[in-house]
Design a protein around this motif. Structure first.
Motif, PDB file in Angstrom:
ATOM      1  N   TYR A   7       4.081 -28.401 -16.652  1.00 21.69           N
ATOM      2  CA  TYR A   7       4.438 -28.162 -15.341  1.00 21.69           C
ATOM      3  C   TYR A   7       2.957 -28.545 -14.471  1.00 21.69           C
ATOM      4  O   TYR A   7       2.812 -29.242 -14.457  1.00 21.69           O
ATOM      5  N   TYR A   9       1.428 -29.192 -10.475  1.00 22.98           N
ATOM      6  CA  TYR A   9       1.010 -28.419  -9.432  1.00 22.98           C
ATOM      7  C   TYR A   9       0.717 -29.497  -8.554  1.00 22.98           C
ATOM      8  O   TYR A   9      -0.317 -29.551  -7.370  1.00 22.98           O
ATOM      9  N   LYS A  12      -2.738 -27.736  -4.760  1.00 21.63           N
ATOM     10  CA  LYS A  12      -3.740 -26.336  -5.858  1.00 21.63           C
ATOM     11  C   LYS A  12      -3.022 -25.063  -4.941  1.00 21.63           C
ATOM     12  O   LYS A  12      -2.785 -24.659  -3.626  1.00 21.63           O
ATOM     13  N   PRO A  16       4.137 -23.843  -9.272  1.00 21.16           N
ATOM     14  CA  PRO A  16       4.056 -24.953  -9.768  1.00 21.16           C
ATOM     15  C   PRO A  16       5.844 -25.527  -9.519  1.00 21.16           C
ATOM     16  O   PRO A  16       6.453 -25.155  -9.246  1.00 21.16           O
ATOM     17  N   ASP A  32       0.567 -34.430 -10.194  1.00 20.61           N
ATOM     18  CA  ASP A  32      -0.379 -33.230  -9.863  1.00 20.61           C
ATOM     19  C   ASP A  32      -1.180 -32.630  -8.979  1.00 20.61           C
ATOM     20  O   ASP A  32      -2.586 -33.882  -8.889  1.00 20.61           O
ATOM     21  N   ARG A  33      -1.853 -31.594  -7.923  1.00 15.52           N
ATOM     22  CA  ARG A  33      -2.630 -31.520  -7.238  1.00 15.52           C
ATOM     23  C   ARG A  33      -3.356 -32.817  -6.558  1.00 15.52           C
ATOM     24  O   ARG A  33      -4.296 -32.910  -6.440  1.00 15.52           O
ATOM     25  N   THR A 284       2.489 -18.792 -15.899  1.00 15.16           N
ATOM     26  CA  THR A 284       2.692 -19.809 -15.058  1.00 15.16           C
ATOM     27  C   THR A 284       0.982 -18.567 -14.236  1.00 15.16           C
ATOM     28  O   THR A 284       0.602 -20.301 -13.231  1.00 15.16           O
ATOM     29  N   ARG A 287      -1.913 -21.120 -15.030  1.00 15.89           N
ATOM     30  CA  ARG A 287      -1.582 -22.429 -14.285  1.00 15.89           C
ATOM     31  C   ARG A 287      -2.080 -23.702 -15.461  1.00 15.89           C
ATOM     32  O   ARG A 287      -2.873 -24.900 -15.089  1.00 15.89           O
TER      33      ARG A 287
END
Length: 428
Positions: A7, A9, A12, A16, A32-33, A284, A287
């Motif tokens: 996953y 993200y 944030k 996801p 990611d993020r 999920t 996270r």
């Protein structure tokens, strides 16, 4: 064991993006993020001053109504797209009273030169973010029902908290092969000064022949390539030696503590077994970035210190260093479909885990689920795929302690509470 799910993200605390393969970097999966949302708060004194509050799903459960998808770049010219889809809870109306606009396309790699920078601090770790602008901010604000700002990380990064990162001073190596690597580098560190000195002597000798003894210009030209080669070798050796001496510094994006979070499917099944028949725990909600399948026992990952992921078809392997436990908060109780705190048994998952998962002496009042992870620097750029084989490279005899790497961080408050930042001049 194998990699079961992956996953990313991109924003944030939003839903996801599920991927089947991803490029590993020392700062997390690609993209990611790299974005985060902040709530705009107007001063109560009527002065017009505004502050920004970092948004986390614990305090803004409606963030789970926003789904994400990534259109990865297909060429150097293609910057890719981030697609955010707002799916309101059943039988409800969005904050704007209209359901017409649900999908938003955002540049995956915006040009920061056209964006306004501002400071963002997460858990006492500051960085620079970039305001994505009124059009995008207004779309999110309309659905949340209050003004928000979408921030882009851009080329910035954040310092890793405390001594959680493997490269932090005083942190013991979490992987046997990492110690071997350091030992090997120490050997080269002893050899390279000798090579550099020898090369310097060679350069001096050739220079002396050319300039002190008055060699004819034609002969000098014949020696010039050798001198140039020696000089280049000297510079290369000096640069490489310097790189060996410079320690790797782990940095993170808008992730809370580490670039990766690893969990096992076996542990998720354990949580599902605590729910009424027919209900399953949504993995999920934890996270995770990487979900491992095939573990023999639930929560055995508490003792994993390092994982080696071996790919088929000749791809490179990767090493993940698992350095600390992830302690949990009330976000586990959020109902992702309604965007509110859950009701019934699903709304008491945190309480259920409190019974037997308060296993970290550094966070006595918080249950543990999953492990924070860092990528060994040599694995940077390796592609990880669902189905890759996973082995435990090193297993700890004792559990790690949460407080050891926080260096005074507020354990009970900072995991969920957001920092409030002054941002003078904000108009939207």
């Amino acid at each position: 064991m194998k990699v079961g799910q992956l996953y990313v993200y991109p924003v944030k605390s939003l839903r996801p993006t599920t991927i089947t393969e991803g490029i590993l970097t020392t700062r997390g999966f690609q993209y990611d993020r790299h974005f985060m949302l902040l709530k705009v708060i107007m001063a109560e004194d009527g002065s017009g001053t505004t502050t920004l509050k970092n948004m986390h799903v614990t305090y803004f459960p409606e963030m789970t109504l926003f789904h994400t998808d990534i259109q990865y770049p297909k060429s150097e010219e293609d910057k890719g797209k981030l697609i955010v889809t707002y799916r309101p809870a059943p039988f409800s109306e969005s904050a704007s009273g209209s359901e017409e606009i649900k999908r938003l396309e955002i540049p995956l790699q915006p040009d920061v030169k056209s964006l306004t920078p501002f400071q963002i601090t997460m858990h006492k770790s500051p960085t620079t973010g970039y305001n994505m602008g009124a059009e995008i901010n207004d779309w999110f604000s309309a659905h949340f029902g209050f003004p928000v700002v979408l921030a882009y990380l851009g080329p910035s990064s954040r310092e890793v908290l405390g001594t959680l990162a493997p490269a932090k001073k005083g942190k013991k190596a979490a992987l046997g092969t990492e110690r071997e690597t350091l030992s090997s580098e120490k050997k080269w560190g002893a050899i390279f000064p000798v090579l550099i000195v020898a090369t310097a002597i060679s350069m001096a000798s050739q220079g002396s022949t050319l300039f002190r003894h008055g060699i004819a210009s034609e002969a000098a030209r014949s020696l010039a390539p050798a001198l140039l080669l020696t000089t280049g070798t000297f510079v290369a050796l000096l640069y490489y030696y310097a790189s060996l001496q410079a320690p790797h510094e782990d940095r993170i994006t808008f992730a809370d503590c580490a670039p990766y979070l690893v969990i096992s499917e076996k542990s998720v099944e354990n949580v599902s077994a605590r729910l009424p028949d027919g209900e399953e725990m949504d993995r999920t909600k934890f996270r995770p970035n990487i979900v491992i399948t095939g573990a023999e026992e639930a929560f055995e990952e508490d003792f994993w210190s390092a994982l080696t992921v071996r790919a088929e078809s000749g791809r490179e392997s990767a090493k993940l260093l698992l350095t600390g436990n992830c302690v949990r908060c009330a976000s586990l109780n959020v109902d992702f479909e309604t965007g509110k705190m859950g009701t019934g048994e699903a709304g008491t998952v945190l309480k259920k885990l409190m019974k037997d998962r308060r296993v970290d002496a550094g966070a006595k009042f918080s249950p543990v689920f999953g492990r924070y992870s860092f990528l060994e620097p040599k694995s940077d750029g390796v592609t990880l795929r669902v189905g890759d084989e996973v082995t435990v490279s090193e297993r700890g005899k004792d559990r790690t302690t949460f407080g050891e790497f926080l260096l005074g961080w507020d354990i009970e408050g900072s995991m969920a509470n957001s920092s409030v930042l002054d941002w003078p001049g904000l108009t939207n």
